[in-house]
Design a protein around this motif. Structure first.
Motif, PDB file in Angstrom:
ATOM      1  N   PRO A 170       0.801  -1.226   0.000  1.00 27.30           N
ATOM      2  CA  PRO A 170       0.000   0.000   0.000  1.00 27.30           C
ATOM      3  C   PRO A 170       0.835   1.278   0.000  1.00 27.30           C
ATOM      4  N   ILE A 171       2.018   1.272   0.625  1.00 31.36           N
ATOM      5  CA  ILE A 171       2.876   2.457   0.575  1.00 31.36           C
ATOM      6  C   ILE A 171       3.291   2.730  -0.866  1.00 31.36           C
ATOM      7  N   LEU A 172       3.698   1.693  -1.571  1.00 32.14           N
ATOM      8  CA  LEU A 172       4.053   1.848  -2.980  1.00 32.14           C
ATOM      9  C   LEU A 172       2.815   2.166  -3.822  1.00 32.14           C
ATOM     10  N   GLY A 173       1.692   1.548  -3.471  1.00 31.83           N
ATOM     11  CA  GLY A 173       0.451   1.804  -4.192  1.00 31.83           C
ATOM     12  C   GLY A 173      -0.088   3.200  -3.978  1.00 31.83           C
ATOM     13  N   ALA A 174       0.293   3.832  -2.847  1.00 25.25           N
ATOM     14  CA  ALA A 174      -0.161   5.196  -2.556  1.00 25.25           C
ATOM     15  C   ALA A 174       0.325   6.185  -3.604  1.00 25.25           C
ATOM     16  N   HIS A 178      -3.663  16.780   6.794  1.00 21.52           N
ATOM     17  CA  HIS A 178      -4.757  16.811   5.822  1.00 21.52           C
ATOM     18  C   HIS A 178      -4.802  15.476   5.086  1.00 21.52           C
ATOM     19  N   PHE A 179      -5.914  14.751   5.244  1.00 25.87           N
ATOM     20  CA  PHE A 179      -6.051  13.445   4.595  1.00 25.87           C
ATOM     21  C   PHE A 179      -6.205  13.639   3.076  1.00 25.87           C
ATOM     22  N   PHE A 180      -5.428  12.915   2.319  1.00 24.46           N
ATOM     23  CA  PHE A 180      -5.530  12.874   0.855  1.00 24.46           C
ATOM     24  C   PHE A 180      -5.531  14.268   0.223  1.00 24.46           C
ATOM     25  N   PRO A 181      -4.417  14.979   0.337  1.00 24.00           N
ATOM     26  CA  PRO A 181      -4.363  16.321  -0.256  1.00 24.00           C
ATOM     27  C   PRO A 181      -4.543  16.307  -1.771  1.00 24.00           C
ATOM     28  N   GLN A 182      -4.166  15.219  -2.409  1.00 23.68           N
ATOM     29  CA  GLN A 182      -4.398  15.084  -3.850  1.00 23.68           C
ATOM     30  C   GLN A 182      -5.668  14.250  -4.045  1.00 23.68           C
ATOM     31  N   SER A 241      -1.040  10.810   3.002  1.00 24.33           N
ATOM     32  CA  SER A 241      -1.350  11.972   3.839  1.00 24.33           C
ATOM     33  C   SER A 241      -0.148  12.511   4.606  1.00 24.33           C
ATOM     34  N   PHE A 242       0.740  11.654   5.055  1.00 23.28           N
ATOM     35  CA  PHE A 242       1.885  12.109   5.837  1.00 23.28           C
ATOM     36  C   PHE A 242       2.798  12.988   4.997  1.00 23.28           C
ATOM     37  N   TYR A 243       3.039  12.583   3.749  1.00 22.58           N
ATOM     38  CA  TYR A 243       3.952  13.340   2.884  1.00 22.58           C
ATOM     39  C   TYR A 243       3.240  14.409   2.056  1.00 22.58           C
ATOM     40  N   GLN A 244       1.910  14.430   2.140  1.00 25.73           N
ATOM     41  CA  GLN A 244       1.119  15.475   1.487  1.00 25.73           C
ATOM     42  C   GLN A 244       1.338  15.547  -0.021  1.00 25.73           C
ATOM     43  N   GLY A 245       1.573  14.386  -0.630  1.00 24.30           N
ATOM     44  CA  GLY A 245       1.704  14.385  -2.083  1.00 24.30           C
ATOM     45  C   GLY A 245       2.520  13.221  -2.584  1.00 24.30           C
TER      46      GLY A 245
END
Length: 473
Positions: free
Chosen positions: A70-74, A209-213, A284-288
């Motif tokens: 999921p991290i890679l899929g994010a 902020h959850f899911f900035p994109q 969300s942690f990296y905001q993009g």
């Protein structure tokens, strides 16, 4: 934030509604003796409580997959969460349920025999080789991943941790299941729950902020195509063939068929929640996606896990969270080697009560596993991803065959089997580790393979042939 909790709620509703449908179609018999009773041996066939089995099953199946995948899929964006929810409810949980329940119905047999009983001798032999190769890949992947994380936390090098983890795996593979796995997994489970709840709560409390994109479009920084790559990248948490090698371990410990839905379907839903959490953390942690991609470039998913955990929870909380992430792969790697031992034992018809016979199989397995561990991690992971989804595809076809032979509605397994056929064939045709064809050609081949497989399946199990099979049995 609402998007995340809606996805979690969808998974839980999927268990309540669709999980009940799948269970009803299969038809568990609470009065039927289980292998834990009829074949008890004190080593592998040992009855355990449903609560303990659920926890062990979750830890067995939830390796690095529902974290690293999921991290890679994010990188593809919020569409990853939709795949986790739909894949888990209609594919992965159905797959896990049938791999567990079919084993339960057939003397706790391992996945090659479960598949062979339904699809024939060719698939039995194919699955014996294929599943052992996959299990060795899993065991090695789940050594290297946690070894790197532990190396970051301690003064010991990764190779030292590889040796330590291999030593633990060896003991867990040869000792009776209740001696190590049955005793320490509840503690592991407590750490895992802390990790999941703690990181999600910290993300909310600290105002991320959850899911900035917030788009369902493909936002991968490298422009990699969502189809079919995301469906291979996010396997555990959506659908994973590795689980079919683990479910028989617990099928040998189940005391009543009525527990099948929470133990097999339900454990997969639990893994889906873990996958949702890590996909959300990545976005969300990296905001993009660009920032996440930059973090991955520094040290891969292991670096991301360490960065997120220590930042959100501080040194102490972060340490516990990272330990939880380390536990996940280790608690799957040990049972990967144990499953490989049992598959070979079933094939050779070699009883495993005596420790000498267990050592006879375990020593060569670990020797080969160590040699594989010398290869490049990234290459092993890519081959694992394709092999994993291919195995899931075959097991779903086996579940469909069982249902059609029982003259029950088979589409709950047939449709996801056809879809995963398209995914696996497209990926093999497109990826560099396969044939490196253009995406349009690879996609055409994938869907053509799915259609041909579906037609061949329906032809093989036509109504007249099924009636003849039922009469012969």
């Amino acid at each position: 934030m609402l998007y995340f909790f809606a996805c979690v709620a969808a998974l839980l509703l999927g268990y309540v509604i669709y999980g009940k449908t799948v269970d009803t179609v299969f038809g568990p018999d609470p009065n039927r003796p289980t292998p834990a009773h009829s074949m008890a041996d004190g080593v592998d066939y040992v009855e355990m409580s449903p609560r303990k089995i659920w926890l062990i099953q979750l830890l067995n199946i939830a390796g690095l997959g529902p974290i690293f995948g999921p991290i890679l899929g994010a990188l593809y964006g919020p569409s990853a969460l939709i795949w986790i929810v739909i894949g888990c409810i209609f594919g992965g949980a159905v797959h896990d349920y049938f791999s567990g329940m079919l084993s339960l119905r057939h003397e706790g047999k391992s996945v090659p025999d479960v598949v062979g009983d339904q699809l024939g001798s060719f698939f039995r032999q194919f699955m014996r080789i294929f599943s052992i190769v996959l299990l060795l890949l899993v065991g090695v992947v789940f050594v290297l991943g946690p070894a790197k994380l532990l190396g970051n936390l301690s003064g010991w090098t990764a190779p030292v941790w590889v040796a330590v983890i291999f030593a633990y795996y060896f003991l867990a593979t040869i000792l009776p299941i209740q001696k190590i796995i049955g005793r320490i997994y509840p503690l592991f489970g407590a750490v895992l729950i802390f990790m999941a709840i703690g990181l999600t709560t910290a993300l909310i409390v600290k105002g991320y902020h959850f899911f900035p994109q917030a788009t369902l479009s493909n936002i991968h920084p490298k422009g990699l195509p969502l189809w079919p790559l995301m469906f291979i990248t996010i396997a555990c948490g959506a659908i994973s063939g590795f689980h079919a090698t683990q479910s028989p371990l617990m099928a040998r410990c189940v005391g009543n068929e009525k527990h099948g839905r929470p133990l097999f379907y339900g454990a997969m839903i639990g893994e889906g929640v873990i996958a949702l959490i890590w996909a959300t953390l990545g976005m969300s942690f990296y905001q993009g996606a660009d920032a996440l991609n930059a973090a991955l470039a520094k040290g891969g998913p292991a670096f991301v896990v360490n960065d997120i955990s220590t930042t959100l929870l501080g040194p102490a909380g972060g340490l516990l969270a990272i330990i939880g992430v380390v536990i996940l792969p280790i608690s799957s790697g040990d049972t990967a080697f144990r499953s490989a031992r049992l598959i070979i034992a079933d094939f050779l018809k070699l009883p495993q009560q005596q420790i000498g016979k267990r050592l006879l199989l375990a020593i060569p397995l670990f020797t080969i596993g160590f040699l594989i561990s010398r290869a490049d991690f990234g290459l092993i992971w890519r081959y694992f991803g394709w092999a994993n989804q291919t195995l899931a595809t075959v097991v779903l076809w086996a579940g469909a065959a069982y249902l059609i032979k029982q003259q029950k509605s088979h589409w709950i397994a047939t449709l996801p089997a056809a879809f995963m056929t398209a995914v696996s064939v497209t990926y093999l045709a497109y990826a560099k580790i396969g044939f490196a064809l253009s995406l349009p050609i690879a996609t055409s081949l994938g869907f053509a393979a799915a259609l041909v497989s579906l037609l061949a399946f329906l032809l093989k199990f036509s109504s007249k042939k099924v009636e003849k099979m039922v009469a012969e049995n």
